[in-house]
Design a protein around this motif. Sequence first.
Motif, mmCIF file in Angstrom:
data_model
loop_
_atom_site.group_PDB
_atom_site.id
_atom_site.type_symbol
_atom_site.label_atom_id
_atom_site.label_comp_id
_atom_site.label_asym_id
_atom_site.label_seq_id
_atom_site.Cartn_x
_atom_site.Cartn_y
_atom_site.Cartn_z
ATOM 1 N N PRO A 20 -12.216 56.692 13.614
ATOM 2 C CA PRO A 20 -12.041 55.259 13.816
ATOM 3 C C PRO A 20 -10.629 54.790 13.649
ATOM 4 N N ALA A 21 -9.874 55.447 12.760
ATOM 5 C CA ALA A 21 -8.529 54.939 12.500
ATOM 6 C C ALA A 21 -7.514 55.479 13.467
ATOM 7 N N MET A 22 -7.916 56.441 14.301
ATOM 8 C CA MET A 22 -6.971 57.054 15.225
ATOM 9 C C MET A 22 -7.324 56.710 16.660
ATOM 10 N N PRO A 23 -6.427 56.126 17.421
ATOM 11 C CA PRO A 23 -6.723 55.847 18.828
ATOM 12 C C PRO A 23 -6.890 57.149 19.590
ATOM 13 N N PHE A 24 -7.866 57.159 20.512
ATOM 14 C CA PHE A 24 -8.091 58.360 21.331
ATOM 15 C C PHE A 24 -7.058 58.431 22.435
ATOM 16 N N VAL A 363 -8.941 50.339 32.396
ATOM 17 C CA VAL A 363 -8.773 49.105 31.622
ATOM 18 C C VAL A 363 -8.815 49.411 30.130
ATOM 19 N N CYS A 364 -9.784 50.219 29.716
ATOM 20 C CA CYS A 364 -9.885 50.571 28.296
ATOM 21 C C CYS A 364 -8.669 51.368 27.849
ATOM 22 N N ALA A 365 -8.231 52.302 28.708
ATOM 23 C CA ALA A 365 -7.077 53.113 28.345
ATOM 24 C C ALA A 365 -5.812 52.270 28.278
ATOM 25 N N LEU A 366 -5.777 51.194 29.073
ATOM 26 C CA LEU A 366 -4.582 50.358 29.102
ATOM 27 C C LEU A 366 -4.318 49.722 27.738
ATOM 28 N N PHE A 367 -5.379 49.348 27.035
ATOM 29 C CA PHE A 367 -5.198 48.785 25.694
ATOM 30 C C PHE A 367 -4.492 49.787 24.785
ATOM 31 N N SER A 378 -2.174 46.444 17.325
ATOM 32 C CA SER A 378 -3.372 47.235 17.039
ATOM 33 C C SER A 378 -4.598 46.336 17.066
ATOM 34 N N SER A 379 -5.665 46.876 17.618
ATOM 35 C CA SER A 379 -6.935 46.167 17.689
ATOM 36 C C SER A 379 -8.025 47.210 17.847
ATOM 37 N N PHE A 380 -9.268 46.726 17.833
ATOM 38 C CA PHE A 380 -10.367 47.668 18.000
ATOM 39 C C PHE A 380 -10.264 48.394 19.342
ATOM 40 N N MET A 381 -9.974 47.630 20.424
ATOM 41 C CA MET A 381 -9.857 48.258 21.743
ATOM 42 C C MET A 381 -8.631 49.153 21.812
ATOM 43 N N ALA A 382 -7.552 48.772 21.131
ATOM 44 C CA ALA A 382 -6.358 49.614 21.154
ATOM 45 C C ALA A 382 -6.624 50.935 20.453
ATOM 46 N N ASN A 383 -7.389 50.895 19.358
ATOM 47 C CA ASN A 383 -7.663 52.103 18.589
ATOM 48 C C ASN A 383 -8.767 52.953 19.188
ATOM 49 N N GLY A 385 -9.886 52.515 22.671
ATOM 50 C CA GLY A 385 -9.955 52.330 24.120
ATOM 51 C C GLY A 385 -10.278 53.602 24.877
ATOM 52 N N ILE A 386 -9.638 54.710 24.493
ATOM 53 C CA ILE A 386 -9.843 55.956 25.242
ATOM 54 C C ILE A 386 -11.276 56.461 25.121
ATOM 55 N N PRO A 387 -11.844 56.595 23.892
ATOM 56 C CA PRO A 387 -13.231 57.066 23.832
ATOM 57 C C PRO A 387 -14.209 56.101 24.476
ATOM 58 N N ILE A 388 -13.947 54.777 24.341
ATOM 59 C CA ILE A 388 -14.841 53.808 24.982
ATOM 60 C C ILE A 388 -14.765 53.945 26.506
ATOM 61 N N GLY A 389 -13.525 54.017 27.035
ATOM 62 C CA GLY A 389 -13.365 54.155 28.484
ATOM 63 C C GLY A 389 -13.949 55.448 29.009
ATOM 64 N N THR A 390 -13.721 56.543 28.259
ATOM 65 C CA THR A 390 -14.261 57.834 28.698
ATOM 66 C C THR A 390 -15.781 57.820 28.686
ATOM 67 N N SER A 391 -16.341 57.232 27.629
ATOM 68 C CA SER A 391 -17.802 57.143 27.539
ATOM 69 C C SER A 391 -18.355 56.287 28.668
ATOM 70 N N ALA A 392 -17.696 55.144 28.911
ATOM 71 C CA ALA A 392 -18.163 54.263 29.990
ATOM 72 C C ALA A 392 -18.074 54.959 31.335
ATOM 73 N N GLN A 393 -16.965 55.692 31.549
ATOM 74 C CA GLN A 393 -16.819 56.397 32.823
ATOM 75 C C GLN A 393 -17.897 57.457 32.993
ATOM 76 N N ALA A 394 -18.124 58.258 31.947
ATOM 77 C CA ALA A 394 -19.143 59.304 32.041
ATOM 78 C C ALA A 394 -20.517 58.703 32.283
ATOM 79 N N LEU A 395 -20.807 57.587 31.581
ATOM 80 C CA LEU A 395 -22.104 56.952 31.752
ATOM 81 C C LEU A 395 -22.264 56.384 33.164
ATOM 82 N N LEU A 396 -21.208 55.720 33.646
ATOM 83 C CA LEU A 396 -21.285 55.153 34.992
ATOM 84 C C LEU A 396 -21.349 56.239 36.057
ATOM 85 N N PHE A 397 -20.634 57.331 35.837
ATOM 86 C CA PHE A 397 -20.746 58.456 36.773
ATOM 87 C C PHE A 397 -22.171 58.986 36.803
#
Length: 880
Positions: A20-24, A363-367, A378-383, A385-397
């Motif tokens: 959680p404390a490390m951005p992906f 968009v998630c990675a941009l944060f 720093s923010s939740f999306m900044a920290n 963003g990468i795992p959220i975006g990757t998860s969203a991409q995999a799910l949408l795929f």
Amino acid sequence: MLRKVTYRHRQIQLPGSPCPAMPFRPALILLLLLLTVSGVAHAGMVDPSARSVELTSHTRFIVTNDEPGPSEVTRLPESRWQKTSDDINLGYTADTYWFRIRLTNDSAQPLERLIELAYPMLDKVDFYALRDNQPELMAQTGDRRPFDTRPIAHRHFVFPVTLPANTTSEFYLRIQTSGALQVPLTLWQNNAFASQSDTQLTMESMFYGVMLVMTLFNLFLFFSFRERAYLSYVLLVGSALLVMAGLNGASFQYIYPDSPALHNYMLLITVPLYQLAMCLFARDYLEMGTRHPRWNRLFLVLIAATAMCVIGAFIFSYDISTRLSVMMAVPVGLANLVAGVAFWMRGDKSARLFTIAWVALLVCALFTVLNKLGIAPSSFMANHGIPIGTSAQALLFSFALADRFNRERKAYFQEKQAVLDAMKNQRETEAALLRASSHHEVTGLPDRSLFERIVDQAISNNESAVTAIFMLHLRRFDDVNKTLGHRHADELLSLFASRINQLVAQTVHAVYLEGNGKDTICVAHIEGVSFAFALQDEDQERLMSQAAELTARFAEPIEFMGLMLELNFVIGASFCEDAGEDAQSMLRHAFIALDQAGVGTSEIAIYQADMNPYSPRRLTLMTELREALRTEGLTLYFQPQVHLSTERVAGFEALLRWFHPEHGFVPPDEFIPMAEQTGLIKPLTQWVLQEALTFCNGLDAVGCDATVSVNISAMNLREPGFCEAVCGLLEKNQVAARRLVLEVTETAAMLDPKRSLAVLRALQAAKVKLSIDDFGTGHSSLSYIRQLPVSEIKIDRSFVMEMDSNQGDATIVRTTINMCHDLGYEVVAEGVENEATQNLLRELGCDYIQGYFLARPMSRTDALKWLEASSWATSSSLTT
């Protein structure tokens, strides 16, 4: 003295876990590129009740290039230490950084705390505590060192510290890394850290579990359907899991804790592998290989480039490999996004979720990217963003694959249902197709092939009877189409067909084609607006009488759309005269007779053998004409023209003759049209011109400078370069242009007036004389003829031959001569057969005469002999 503390934690069997404390890091570009800025801070007061404290504001840093020892660093003046920003993110750097943390415990009890450095991608991390103003090394760790060097077994760097009561403590971190230098520091209570770590581990386990289930499910789909898109998706999600596990440090902790070198290689390999999987999935999912060849070529290049980056991890240094991966991230991301948008704009439904998935990731990675570049805080999306975006991409795929699967399944069932419907209606369809193949779609009448088959049967079944086929063709039906429109014209045609069928079916002589009773059909639709029916009887005259009665009934007006319409038609008839004659040949003869039917009348034209222009003789002559031209089987004859006022020979007309070895003399009117149809007219005219100019040279040899007239076709006037070809022959044979007269009929000149006029003017400019042949027999306009650059008009023989006994012909000839003279033309009269006609033409002022009274057409040799012997040729000279 180094201290090693084993911190209680749960072990998981997944390949990685997010923190959680490390951005992906983005799997393509930025996963290895994070740096931080350190800062200097005054001693921070530690609240004993606080679960955690962010240490950024309590931290200061210095950059050291000369590698000072710990003791030297601790004695550096305060001015050397720099303040840190809100995020310690220093980007790529090869320098060594020292970070100082000052913490004050003003409570009466010592505090046991944990300092967490939540960025596991640092190469070397040395942790010091200041004891009695001397730095004491507490731990040496980093991802270039074995995992067991860490004081607490955690994927992050966690250091246990003791804060004595009523004391300010100092701690130092020496950090050196070849990647991004980022130092997120947090002070934790032990229990709070354990609780946070357990919660984080649980969330990570759920995330990895879901991703793993999606991977296994799509692997199952691949083995079920053997579609490569599912296998590409498995590779995509699997490589994403490896990237995130490597960036989080989970794979280093659980899979290869004793192999830091392997850990670094895995990071270098999985990033371009993830990019490679993205390109493979896009190519397979969007079916570029079969539907989008240009995009397919682009993605094949990207696949090759990312594969080279995977191989480069074993060849190039860590820095170079990292930068290659970063460089490839830009074209890979852009190509995937632009391809999705392009296909979506083209209406490809498969590209919708694909594009949305890429937008979600970017968009998630941009944060995270903006945060690491120091642009966004720093923010939740900044920290995350990468795992959220990757998860969203995999799910949408995954949703995209499911959506395509559902659409394909729906299409499959629709196709299956269509097949069932087709099978259900197969008999009706086959019957309809069978009828359509043998019947006209508008009138519903049988077609030609069915008509011929049934009439042949009727002929063989009743050999003693006379069989006749009648072909009826509607004239000027195009006018009906243009007036009523095609739909109403079709209705009228169908009504007329029904009417004539009803009338023919009422006669006892009709040959039935199909049906019975009211549905009896006796008329066939042959083509266009042509119909045919057959009659049989013992008496041919009775058949013709019956046909005449039917024709009269056919001509009666027909009521349509409130109008009484009379449809004009002609009829051609053919009788079965030979025992071996069939319906096909009879129908062909009826067609030929139809062409001979009188214009403007509905009378029946009966086929006769002499009206057939398509006889075997004609086909044979068309084949042998080319050979006759090649072997000089053609002959040029010459007929003299006499100038009446001087009674001297003024010219000769060249007349083409063909004496066939089998068919004898073939008239020019028969083989010239063949030459025009077969394309032989051009070489034929060239041959005639050459022979005529050779005859001119023969005239010169006997001292005669008469002209030679040659007939040219309308096809010659449309030949490119005809004038140039004529001038070339004149020059080749050294004949003056004024000695050559080219004759063209008024009808030929009217076929293409603009082109003909241009060619004739070019010939006049070359001083070639021009003449209008057969004047009075065509349909020309006098206003157009007046524009033609001709010098001579030839009156057709049909007006001249009987003018001495036919006052009407004499009047026509007189009028023509006067009119032509008024217009400035000389006049040649053809067909002069006797002296009386010659004298009459002299009285009327005709300029030249030509005909059998003077001489018949002769061969070149005979013409020259005649010229020497004839009284007309005495002192002959060219009269202009």
